[in-house]
Design an enzyme around this catalytic site. Structure first.
Site, PDB file in Angstrom:
ATOM      1  CG  HIS A 161      -2.358  -0.110   1.018  1.00  0.00           C
ATOM      2  ND1 HIS A 161      -2.700  -0.689   0.234  1.00  0.00           N
ATOM      3  CD2 HIS A 161      -3.084   1.114   1.076  1.00  0.00           C
ATOM      4  CE1 HIS A 161      -4.165  -0.507  -0.113  1.00  0.00           C
ATOM      5  NE2 HIS A 161      -4.163   0.843   0.315  1.00  0.00           N
TER       6      HIS A 161
ATOM      7  CB  ALA B  76      -2.336  -3.822  -7.155  1.00  0.00           C
ATOM      8  NE  ARG B  77      -7.801  -2.859 -10.191  1.00  0.00           N
ATOM      9  CZ  ARG B  77      -8.460  -2.781  -8.978  1.00  0.00           C
ATOM     10  NH1 ARG B  77      -8.527  -3.774  -8.461  1.00  0.00           N
ATOM     11  NH2 ARG B  77      -8.837  -1.930  -8.688  1.00  0.00           N
TER      12      ARG B  77
ATOM     13  CE1 TYR C   7     -10.483  -5.308  -2.034  1.00  0.00           C
ATOM     14  CE2 TYR C   7     -12.443  -5.900  -3.436  1.00  0.00           C
ATOM     15  CZ  TYR C   7     -11.332  -5.442  -3.350  1.00  0.00           C
ATOM     16  OH  TYR C   7     -11.589  -4.418  -3.818  1.00  0.00           O
TER      17      TYR C   7
ATOM     18  CG  ASN D  36      -3.165 -14.389  11.992  1.00  0.00           C
ATOM     19  OD1 ASN D  36      -2.338 -13.202  11.816  1.00  0.00           O
ATOM     20  ND2 ASN D  36      -4.860 -13.856  11.523  1.00  0.00           N
TER      21      ASN D  36
END
Length: 388
Positions: free
Chosen positions: A226, A236-237, A269, A280
């Protein structure tokens, strides 16, 4: 771990979702499984996560369909640098993904050379300029050119609070990516020059990663870091396409990648969320879910367009044999650019092309249907055509 259990887990359809794998097997089995992947199967990338550890992926489940490669490498007959229809679809889809309103009429108006009238049309105009920028092969992927692409396509049209400072290439403060809850904090702004420099180096270095996979890695990493306050997804695309163009995939300019993403936006997403969720559990950023998403929902879908690539080869042969007139060539190029794979009528083609009599247009359509280049579909008393 027993080899049979390992191979069973490795081939499990839920391998990209470690939480589900824990439910299906056990927490200890998944821990052992991850340990084996780390020591034997993960490929490390020269890109780092926020803690400085290398990003990884599973090469064995990120294989690209060769027909997709063939399609993207196929040279286009049309002389335009970017298909008008593909550009329209790309602009509409990339803005829709970001929930930015854009009408087809406005997009066509901007593509027709008119100046933007409002904020939404500024967004359209920016993406148009960005696509034109990446279509120029002289624009190599450098940090300076990436900054220019961002400013050209997004940065110049943002609110003052979201714009980059005049002396900054990237954002000067921290940013949070927020959905229903805070899902991710972007990389600390002080580290962005170093990490983005590594990305540019990765983009330009020679390695054994398949070009289509590498393009998806680049796409993910920009969104992950980001580097800007706003417009990271659009950037990004664009860079994804830019990389493919630079690697010689000329037909990437004729494929509206973002329309495929928009059609599977929920999974797009979800892939980002799975990577965070898996981290995690495993303690590492494994980007396999995003690569798998891109291969299944975009690249492999391109194989369905292979028949059109064969049609272009047939046309090329007919052209070399002298069986296509100059006017027919102009009409064919126009059909490819403006209609793409969408339907059109002879009257519509006559009206849009503006440089041929109806009899000429009708003769062209009937001839190309006979040659197998166009397909006609009858609707009541009307016939519409599309590229076969």
């Amino acid at each position: 771990m027993d080899v049979l259990l390992f191979t069973k887990m490795l081939s499990d359809k839920q391998i990209n979702d470690l939480k589900r794998m824990q439910y299906k097997y056990s927490v200890s089995d998944v821990s052992e499984f991850i340990a084996l992947l780390k020591s034997t199967m993960y490929k490390c990338l020269p890109l780092r996560d926020f803690s400085g550890k290398a990003l990884v992926y599973l090469d064995n489940i990120t294989r690209v369909n060769l027909s997709s490669v063939k399609l993207l490498l196929s040279p286009q007959i049309n002389e335009n640098s970017f298909s008008v229809k593909a550009m329209e679809d790309e602009i509409h889809s990339t803005l829709t993904i970001e929930n930015i309103a854009s009408s087809r009429d406005s997009i066509r108006r901007i593509l027709g050379g008119y100046a933007p009238l409002n904020e939404n049309e500024n967004s359209i105009y920016g993406i148009k300029r960005g696509l034109e920028f990446i279509a120029d092969l002289d624009h190599k992927i450098t940090e300076a050119n990436l900054h220019k692409l961002y400013q050209t396509s997004v940065g110049e049209y943002l609110d003052e609070n979201d714009k980059l400072l005049p002396t900054h290439t990237y954002r000067h403060d921290d940013v949070f990516i927020v959905g229903n809850k805070v899902e991710q904090q972007g990389l600390h702004h002080s580290k962005l020059p170093e990490y983005m420099g590594e990305l540019i180096e990765f983009i330009n270095q020679k390695d054994d990663i398949h070009d289509l996979v590498k393009a998806a890695v680049i796409h993910f990493y920009i969104a992950y870091l980001h580097p800007f306050f706003d417009g990271n997804g659009r950037t990004a695309r664009l860079v994804h396409l830019w990389y493919l163009v630079q690697q010689g995939y000329s037909s990437a300019l004729y494929v509206p990648f973002s329309s495929y993403i928009n059609d599977s936006r929920k999974d797009y997403y979800k892939a980002y969320s799975l990577i965070e969720q898996n981290a995690n559990i495993s303690g590492m950023i494994d980007i396999t879910p995003f690569l798998s998403y891109f291969i299944e929902n975009i690249y492999n879908k391109l194989s369905l367009e292979r028949s059109q690539s064969d049609t272009l080869q047939i046309y090329k042969n007919l052209l070399s044999e002298g069986r296509i007139t100059e006017k027919e060539r102009d009409l064919w190029n126009f059909v490819l650019s403006v209609y793409g794979v969408n339907e059109f009528s002879t009257k519509q083609l006559e009206r849009d092309f503006r440089n041929a009599a109806y009899a000429t247009v009708r003769s062209f359509v009937l001839k190309f249907e006979t040659l197998g280049l166009l397909f006609g579909q009858k609707y009541a008393n009307k016939v519409k055509y599309r590229v076969r």
